[in-house]
Design a protein around this motif. Structure first.
Motif, PDB file in Angstrom:
ATOM      1  N   GLY A  49      11.790  79.798  -0.115  1.00  0.00           N
ATOM      2  CA  GLY A  49      10.998  79.234   0.982  1.00  0.00           C
ATOM      3  C   GLY A  49      11.356  77.778   1.233  1.00  0.00           C
ATOM      4  O   GLY A  49      11.467  77.346   2.390  1.00  0.00           O
ATOM      5  N   VAL A  50      11.542  77.023   0.172  1.00  0.00           N
ATOM      6  CA  VAL A  50      11.943  75.621   0.321  1.00  0.00           C
ATOM      7  C   VAL A  50      13.326  75.532   0.952  1.00  0.00           C
ATOM      8  O   VAL A  50      13.566  74.704   1.840  1.00  0.00           O
ATOM      9  CB  VAL A  50      11.903  74.896  -1.045  1.00  0.00           C
ATOM     10  CG1 VAL A  50      12.558  73.534  -0.975  1.00  0.00           C
ATOM     11  CG2 VAL A  50      10.476  74.768  -1.533  1.00  0.00           C
ATOM     12  N   VAL A  51      14.235  76.396   0.521  1.00  0.00           N
ATOM     13  CA  VAL A  51      15.594  76.372   1.077  1.00  0.00           C
ATOM     14  C   VAL A  51      15.577  76.784   2.544  1.00  0.00           C
ATOM     15  O   VAL A  51      16.291  76.201   3.365  1.00  0.00           O
ATOM     16  CB  VAL A  51      16.529  77.278   0.243  1.00  0.00           C
ATOM     17  CG1 VAL A  51      17.869  77.471   0.928  1.00  0.00           C
ATOM     18  CG2 VAL A  51      16.738  76.698  -1.137  1.00  0.00           C
ATOM     19  N   GLN A  52      14.759  77.772   2.901  1.00  0.00           N
ATOM     20  CA  GLN A  52      14.673  78.185   4.302  1.00  0.00           C
ATOM     21  C   GLN A  52      14.058  77.091   5.161  1.00  0.00           C
ATOM     22  O   GLN A  52      14.459  76.895   6.301  1.00  0.00           O
ATOM     23  CB  GLN A  52      13.854  79.467   4.435  1.00  0.00           C
ATOM     24  CG  GLN A  52      14.620  80.706   4.071  1.00  0.00           C
ATOM     25  CD  GLN A  52      13.771  81.959   4.233  1.00  0.00           C
ATOM     26  OE1 GLN A  52      12.548  81.891   4.258  1.00  0.00           O
ATOM     27  NE2 GLN A  52      14.436  83.100   4.312  1.00  0.00           N
ATOM     28  N   LEU A  59      23.753  72.425   2.166  1.00  0.00           N
ATOM     29  CA  LEU A  59      24.877  71.531   2.442  1.00  0.00           C
ATOM     30  C   LEU A  59      24.980  70.453   1.365  1.00  0.00           C
ATOM     31  O   LEU A  59      26.074  70.142   0.889  1.00  0.00           O
ATOM     32  CB  LEU A  59      24.723  70.890   3.824  1.00  0.00           C
ATOM     33  CG  LEU A  59      25.819  69.905   4.217  1.00  0.00           C
ATOM     34  CD1 LEU A  59      27.157  70.616   4.295  1.00  0.00           C
ATOM     35  CD2 LEU A  59      25.478  69.227   5.526  1.00  0.00           C
ATOM     36  N   GLY A  60      23.846  69.891   0.977  1.00  0.00           N
ATOM     37  CA  GLY A  60      23.849  68.877  -0.084  1.00  0.00           C
ATOM     38  C   GLY A  60      24.386  69.427  -1.391  1.00  0.00           C
ATOM     39  O   GLY A  60      25.164  68.770  -2.088  1.00  0.00           O
ATOM     40  N   LEU A  61      23.974  70.646  -1.750  1.00  0.00           N
ATOM     41  CA  LEU A  61      24.475  71.273  -2.979  1.00  0.00           C
ATOM     42  C   LEU A  61      25.978  71.519  -2.910  1.00  0.00           C
ATOM     43  O   LEU A  61      26.698  71.294  -3.888  1.00  0.00           O
ATOM     44  CB  LEU A  61      23.744  72.588  -3.242  1.00  0.00           C
ATOM     45  CG  LEU A  61      22.297  72.467  -3.721  1.00  0.00           C
ATOM     46  CD1 LEU A  61      21.657  73.846  -3.808  1.00  0.00           C
ATOM     47  CD2 LEU A  61      22.251  71.772  -5.059  1.00  0.00           C
ATOM     48  N   VAL A  62      26.448  71.961  -1.751  1.00  0.00           N
ATOM     49  CA  VAL A  62      27.888  72.197  -1.589  1.00  0.00           C
ATOM     50  C   VAL A  62      28.658  70.893  -1.732  1.00  0.00           C
ATOM     51  O   VAL A  62      29.694  70.831  -2.402  1.00  0.00           O
ATOM     52  CB  VAL A  62      28.180  72.872  -0.226  1.00  0.00           C
ATOM     53  CG1 VAL A  62      29.663  72.860   0.087  1.00  0.00           C
ATOM     54  CG2 VAL A  62      27.639  74.289  -0.224  1.00  0.00           C
ATOM     55  N   VAL A  63      28.144  69.809  -1.122  1.00  0.00           N
ATOM     56  CA  VAL A  63      28.813  68.508  -1.224  1.00  0.00           C
ATOM     57  C   VAL A  63      28.823  68.022  -2.666  1.00  0.00           C
ATOM     58  O   VAL A  63      29.851  67.546  -3.168  1.00  0.00           O
ATOM     59  CB  VAL A  63      28.127  67.479  -0.293  1.00  0.00           C
ATOM     60  CG1 VAL A  63      28.600  66.067  -0.578  1.00  0.00           C
ATOM     61  CG2 VAL A  63      28.378  67.838   1.160  1.00  0.00           C
ATOM     62  N   VAL A  64      27.708  68.147  -3.361  1.00  0.00           N
ATOM     63  CA  VAL A  64      27.641  67.705  -4.759  1.00  0.00           C
ATOM     64  C   VAL A  64      28.591  68.522  -5.624  1.00  0.00           C
ATOM     65  O   VAL A  64      29.321  67.962  -6.459  1.00  0.00           O
ATOM     66  CB  VAL A  64      26.192  67.795  -5.288  1.00  0.00           C
ATOM     67  CG1 VAL A  64      26.150  67.655  -6.788  1.00  0.00           C
ATOM     68  CG2 VAL A  64      25.334  66.740  -4.628  1.00  0.00           C
ATOM     69  N   LEU A  65      28.624  69.833  -5.446  1.00  0.00           N
ATOM     70  CA  LEU A  65      29.526  70.676  -6.233  1.00  0.00           C
ATOM     71  C   LEU A  65      30.986  70.356  -5.930  1.00  0.00           C
ATOM     72  O   LEU A  65      31.822  70.322  -6.843  1.00  0.00           O
ATOM     73  CB  LEU A  65      29.237  72.154  -5.975  1.00  0.00           C
ATOM     74  CG  LEU A  65      27.918  72.678  -6.542  1.00  0.00           C
ATOM     75  CD1 LEU A  65      27.701  74.129  -6.125  1.00  0.00           C
ATOM     76  CD2 LEU A  65      27.899  72.551  -8.048  1.00  0.00           C
ATOM     77  N   ALA A  66      31.305  70.107  -4.658  1.00  0.00           N
ATOM     78  CA  ALA A  66      32.680  69.735  -4.306  1.00  0.00           C
ATOM     79  C   ALA A  66      33.047  68.399  -4.937  1.00  0.00           C
ATOM     80  O   ALA A  66      34.155  68.230  -5.452  1.00  0.00           O
ATOM     81  CB  ALA A  66      32.838  69.675  -2.793  1.00  0.00           C
TER      82      ALA A  66
END
Length: 126
Positions: A49-52, A59-66
């Motif tokens: 629910g928070v993610v939705q 996007l933030g998680l993808v940037v941090v993982l990259a």
């Protein structure tokens, strides 16, 4: 890309004929799984629910993982470069030590030749 596609398929209601399958028609697969009553499902539902509500989190998680992946690769390359430099300097020291040992052995060989010549000269005179 795959995760985004899977999320879209799980979030969209799939139309099917009523009484066709164990789930109601027009219900998204994520909602259908939520109605099963599995343990820990309330927490997963809260997180989803928070993610939705805030899609920028993905996007933030993808940037941090990259960023972590890039830093890991760069750090690994730097570590390999440092290790190679240390190996090169150690090898250079060993080469210099062997060259010094070779020079010392050549000098020792010259000394032994002179001694042999001296002994042969004195043996012939005696």
């Amino acid at each position: 890309l795959f995760a985004g596609l899977a999320y879209c398929l799980a979030a969209k209601p799939l139309p099917h004929a009523p009484k066709c399958g164990p789930f109601d028609s027009g219900v998204a697969p994520m909602e259908a799984v939520g109605s099963l009553g599995l343990p820990g499902l309330a927490m997963v539902a809260r997180i989803l629910g928070v993610v939705q509500a805030n899609p920028g989190i993905i996007l933030g998680l993808v940037v941090v993982l990259a960023l972590v992946a890039v830093l890991h690769v760069a750090g690994g390359l730097r570590a390999h470069r440092v290790a190679l430099e240390q190996l090169q300097s150690a090898t250079q020291r060993k080469v210099e030590a062997l060259e010094n040992e070779l020079w010392r052995m050549e000098r020792h060989g010259d000394l032994l030749k002179r001694r042999l010549d001296w002994h042969e000269k004195h043996k012939a005179n005696a």
